[in-house]
Design an enzyme around this catalytic site. Structure first.
Site, mmCIF file in Angstrom:
data_model
loop_
_atom_site.group_PDB
_atom_site.id
_atom_site.type_symbol
_atom_site.label_atom_id
_atom_site.label_comp_id
_atom_site.label_asym_id
_atom_site.label_seq_id
_atom_site.Cartn_x
_atom_site.Cartn_y
_atom_site.Cartn_z
ATOM 1 C CG LEU A 11 -2.159 -0.894 1.124
ATOM 2 C CD1 LEU A 11 -1.820 -2.326 1.424
ATOM 3 C CD2 LEU A 11 -3.256 -0.410 2.036
ATOM 4 C CB ALA A 190 8.365 6.612 2.981
ATOM 5 N NE ARG A 191 3.855 0.657 5.142
ATOM 6 C CZ ARG A 191 3.485 0.641 3.856
ATOM 7 N NH1 ARG A 191 3.278 1.776 3.183
ATOM 8 N NH2 ARG A 191 3.291 -0.512 3.249
ATOM 9 C CG LEU A 192 8.158 8.709 6.962
ATOM 10 C CD1 LEU A 192 9.162 9.585 6.232
ATOM 11 C CD2 LEU A 192 8.626 8.452 8.392
ATOM 12 C CG HIS A 193 1.481 6.330 8.388
ATOM 13 N ND1 HIS A 193 1.355 6.113 7.035
ATOM 14 C CD2 HIS A 193 1.920 5.152 8.908
ATOM 15 C CE1 HIS A 193 1.689 4.850 6.756
ATOM 16 N NE2 HIS A 193 2.036 4.251 7.881
#
Lengths: 212, 212
Positions: A11, A190-193
């Protein structure tokens, strides 16, 4: 299903951001996010994962549907179901709304109470006849024979009752979860939510940003 | 958002059934259901709601992504995140897969262990560079300033590191949940859902049908 199939389902989150320069009341923000996903997919908007604690102290969770937002997040259930018995014993609970259409989660910690009989009655009477009869037919979460034909029983009951008023059984009604913490999560590259956590303290909401 | 908007989002379930005359191994059934939803929506297939228990004994839940199925259901995380600390203290957990495309849930109770360093290394190295750097940049679940620009930091790190091998940090790795109970839920008309619960007893799975 292969090892590879998991990797292909990667995702990437790129749709939105949380505006950390403009922190608003969390219930207002919830309504805004809810309305935005509701425009896209009504069913996705109202579906929420409710976690409770089982009698042997495991977490337990299932989807329930949001049916109102007043003193808390309102949903309905059979009070004698497994979730009803768990809530009776331990009202500590958690709700997670997952809205993939907008790459969002809203995570809500709180305690659960029953709605008044009046609120439960009103909602029960608004349900379609077959759902009202279904609520009476099901002895929720108990074991039943493999060959039981519930749809046939339902049709029989509908034929018997279609001119009668089906009243709410005592073991069916509403709950509301009163929030003490609400976290807003917006998926990012990059999963840096983006994560924004509100905690209630003396009737005020204190917000802080969390590392992804 | 109005009272009425909740009622309009009435879900009717009509797609499928559970074949109670043909009870198969639950892991096989899981793989079949997973493959069926994977054909429709890969992201939906791998997304699962993981519930754990917080230090103050509330349930807590969030979406994680299924990344393998071997001794259990495998996912990856920062071990120092809130979920990591919760699992460290109490490995009792619950997973709910909600697959609206096929009106299904699979609910899994079990305990969590860490995967081996070798399994974690292999998976970490398979991730895109930006996700690997993201894992190092984020001190997960701690408070950070509202104006922190993580995407800018990410770009800086990518520029510095794009020729280097980024190794897995010790605080990042895999978990697997070993199931002791698995429930399959297929939505049906009038809320008379099909439910099949498997419990593990002495390495054997015992199945029973539950009332909706």
């Amino acid at each position: 299903m292969s090892d590879n199939s998991f990797k292909k389902a990667r995702l990437d989150y790129n749709i939105g951001s949380i505006d950390f320069n403009n922190i608003i009341d969390p219930i207002k923000l919830f309504r805004r996010w809810f309305d935005e996903v509701y425009q896209i997919d009504k069913e996705e908007a109202v579906s929420m994962n409710l976690s409770t604690i089982s009698s042997d102290n495991y977490p337990n969770s299932r989807i329930v549907l949001l049916r109102g937002l007043e003193d808390g997040f309102i949903f309905y259930s059979n009070y004698k179901s497994q979730k009803g018995r768990e809530i009776e014993k331990n009202p500590k609970a958690h709700i997670n709304f997952y809205w993939p259409s907008l790459e969002r989660q809203v995570r809500i910690k709180g305690t659960i109470n029953k709605t008044s009989a009046k609120v439960s009655d009103k909602y029960f009477l608004s349900r379609p006849l077959k759902s009202r009869i279904g609520a009476i037919l099901s002895d929720q979460s108990t074991e039943i024979p493999l060959d039981k034909d519930l749809q046939k029983e339902l049709l029989g009951e509908i034929n018997k009752n279609h001119n009668k008023k089906i009243e709410r059984p005592n073991h069916w009604g509403g709950y509301y979860l009163k929030p003490s913490e609400i976290e807003f999560w917006q998926g990012k590259d990059a999963r840096l939510h983006d994560r924004l956590l509100y905690k209630r303290k003396n009737n005020e909401w204190i917000a802080k940003r969390l590392s992804p």
